[in-house]
Enzyme design. Structure first.
Site, mmCIF file in Angstrom:
data_model
loop_
_atom_site.group_PDB
_atom_site.id
_atom_site.type_symbol
_atom_site.label_atom_id
_atom_site.label_comp_id
_atom_site.label_asym_id
_atom_site.label_seq_id
_atom_site.Cartn_x
_atom_site.Cartn_y
_atom_site.Cartn_z
ATOM 1 N N SER A 30 23.448 16.200 72.266
ATOM 2 C CA SER A 30 21.792 15.333 72.602
ATOM 3 C C SER A 30 22.264 14.707 73.607
ATOM 4 O O SER A 30 22.051 13.645 74.505
ATOM 5 C CB SER A 30 21.979 13.980 71.301
ATOM 6 O OG SER A 30 23.756 13.412 71.840
ATOM 7 N N HIS B 19 33.598 18.522 76.813
ATOM 8 C CA HIS B 19 32.415 18.909 75.801
ATOM 9 C C HIS B 19 32.061 20.097 76.261
ATOM 10 O O HIS B 19 30.873 19.690 74.551
ATOM 11 C CB HIS B 19 31.648 17.205 75.531
ATOM 12 C CG HIS B 19 31.497 17.139 74.399
ATOM 13 N ND1 HIS B 19 31.268 17.037 73.331
ATOM 14 C CD2 HIS B 19 29.808 17.252 74.572
ATOM 15 C CE1 HIS B 19 30.859 17.360 72.363
ATOM 16 N NE2 HIS B 19 29.802 17.316 72.966
ATOM 17 N N ASP C 125 38.407 16.897 74.779
ATOM 18 C CA ASP C 125 36.907 16.180 75.019
ATOM 19 C C ASP C 125 36.583 14.775 75.309
ATOM 20 O O ASP C 125 37.270 14.163 74.044
ATOM 21 C CB ASP C 125 36.250 16.403 73.171
ATOM 22 C CG ASP C 125 34.850 16.683 73.944
ATOM 23 O OD1 ASP C 125 34.354 15.561 73.151
ATOM 24 O OD2 ASP C 125 34.431 17.492 72.383
ATOM 25 N N SER D 271 27.420 19.339 68.914
ATOM 26 C CA SER D 271 28.365 17.704 69.189
ATOM 27 C C SER D 271 26.810 17.581 67.825
ATOM 28 O O SER D 271 27.341 17.189 66.979
ATOM 29 C CB SER D 271 27.145 17.513 70.088
ATOM 30 O OG SER D 271 27.618 16.278 70.354
ATOM 31 N N PHE D 272 25.635 16.696 69.025
ATOM 32 C CA PHE D 272 24.563 16.204 67.941
ATOM 33 C C PHE D 272 24.188 17.341 66.457
ATOM 34 O O PHE D 272 23.912 17.324 65.803
ATOM 35 C CB PHE D 272 23.285 15.499 68.662
ATOM 36 C CG PHE D 272 22.521 15.345 68.169
ATOM 37 C CD1 PHE D 272 21.847 14.666 67.282
ATOM 38 C CD2 PHE D 272 21.167 16.656 68.562
ATOM 39 C CE1 PHE D 272 20.429 14.242 66.744
ATOM 40 C CE2 PHE D 272 20.326 16.553 67.715
ATOM 41 C CZ PHE D 272 19.562 15.538 66.756
#
Length: 278
Positions: free
Chosen positions: A38, A255, A227, A107-108
């Site tokens: 995101s 990340h 991260d 992630s998202f």
């Protein structure tokens, strides 16, 4: 719509409910659904370009731009939520004629991979979660900066070099400029997704412990030790909650696992998705 030489982020499009979804479709083999993160200015291609390069000899890779991101087209009055994105994903699989796929979520996108496995377990084969959202955690300064991004070249450079990447030298000014320009086009939608206070959006993207413990799919988690956006503790929690799971932690990695350690990520994923059932 066919791929354009001038902008590889724009590829094919398909109607998914009220959304016209822009997506990548490369390679041959077992289908793998790639769900992006995101970050501001993100698209499926920007997120997964190296992964698609590395995995396409073995798999068919399907990577949609989720609503509000990339080049998917949504109605002007659209709102964004986990339910909206999940319906788009299911509609996309239906439109592609894919009954069941491996799912890789970044992630998202990891939260969305979990949502698909929880709500439609029959559509999912194996799961790969990379720096994944999906369990409760305290909002990090890094994620607050990502979701609170206000467009400028300098803001994008700071995010990419100091927040996303462990090795900021990987981030060129050309890459920053490209991502900054991309962020301008979707900023109105982006601002509506994660307004402050942002802890509520972490909570909104989290699933219940019972639901995650109910996941029976073989699951691989990959996380950068360094991260700054999503803490390693999230993957450690999922390692405890998902019975058939394993976790690979990469040092000197932020990340951007799939970019900073592209070869290692591709090797891990290929081995996991092709190993024989126990």
């Amino acid at each position: 719509m066919t791929s354009t030489a001038t902008n590889p982020e724009i590829s094919r499009s398909v109607k998914t409910g009220v959304i016209l979804t822009n997506y990548q479709d490369v390679g041959t083999g077992d289908p793998v659904l790639l769900l992006h993160g995101s970050g501001p200015g993100v698209s499926a291609y920007a997120n997964w370009r190296l992964t698609m390069r590395d995995l396409s000899p073995r798999f068919r890779l399907l990577a949609p731009d989720l609503a509000g991101f990339g080049y998917s087209e949504v109605p002007d009055d659209s709102t964004y939520s986990r339910e909206v994105w999940l319906q788009q994903i299911v509609d996309f699989l239906d439109a592609m004629g894919v009954e069941k796929a491996h799912v890789i979520g970044n992630s998202f996108g990891g939260s969305m991979a979990l949502a698909l496995a929880i709500s439609h377990p029959e559509r999912v084969d194996r799961i790969v979660l990379m720096g994944s959202v999906g369990v409760p955690f305290e909002l990090t300064p890094g994620l607050d900066a990502v979701w609170g991004y206000e467009p400028s070249f300098e803001a994008m450079r700071t995010l990419m070099r100091d927040t996303f990447a462990y090795n900021g030298s990987l981030v060129t000014d050309d890459l920053v400029e490209s991502r900054y320009r991309a962020s301008l086009r979707t900023q109105a939608a982006y601002e509506s997704m994660f307004p402050a206070p942002r802890q509520r959006w972490v909570d909104a993207m989290a699933h219940s412990e019972a639901d995650i413990r109910g996941i029976e799919h073989p699951t691989l988690m990959v996380h950068g030790r360094d991260d700054k956006v999503i803490p390693l503790a999230t993957s450690l929690t999922m390692l405890e909650w998902i019975d058939d799971s394993r976790l690979h932690v990469l040092g000197r990695c932020g990340h951007w696992t799939q970019i900073e350690h592209a070869a290692s990520f591709a090797e891990l994923v290929t081995g996991f998705l092709t190993e024989a059932e126990l």
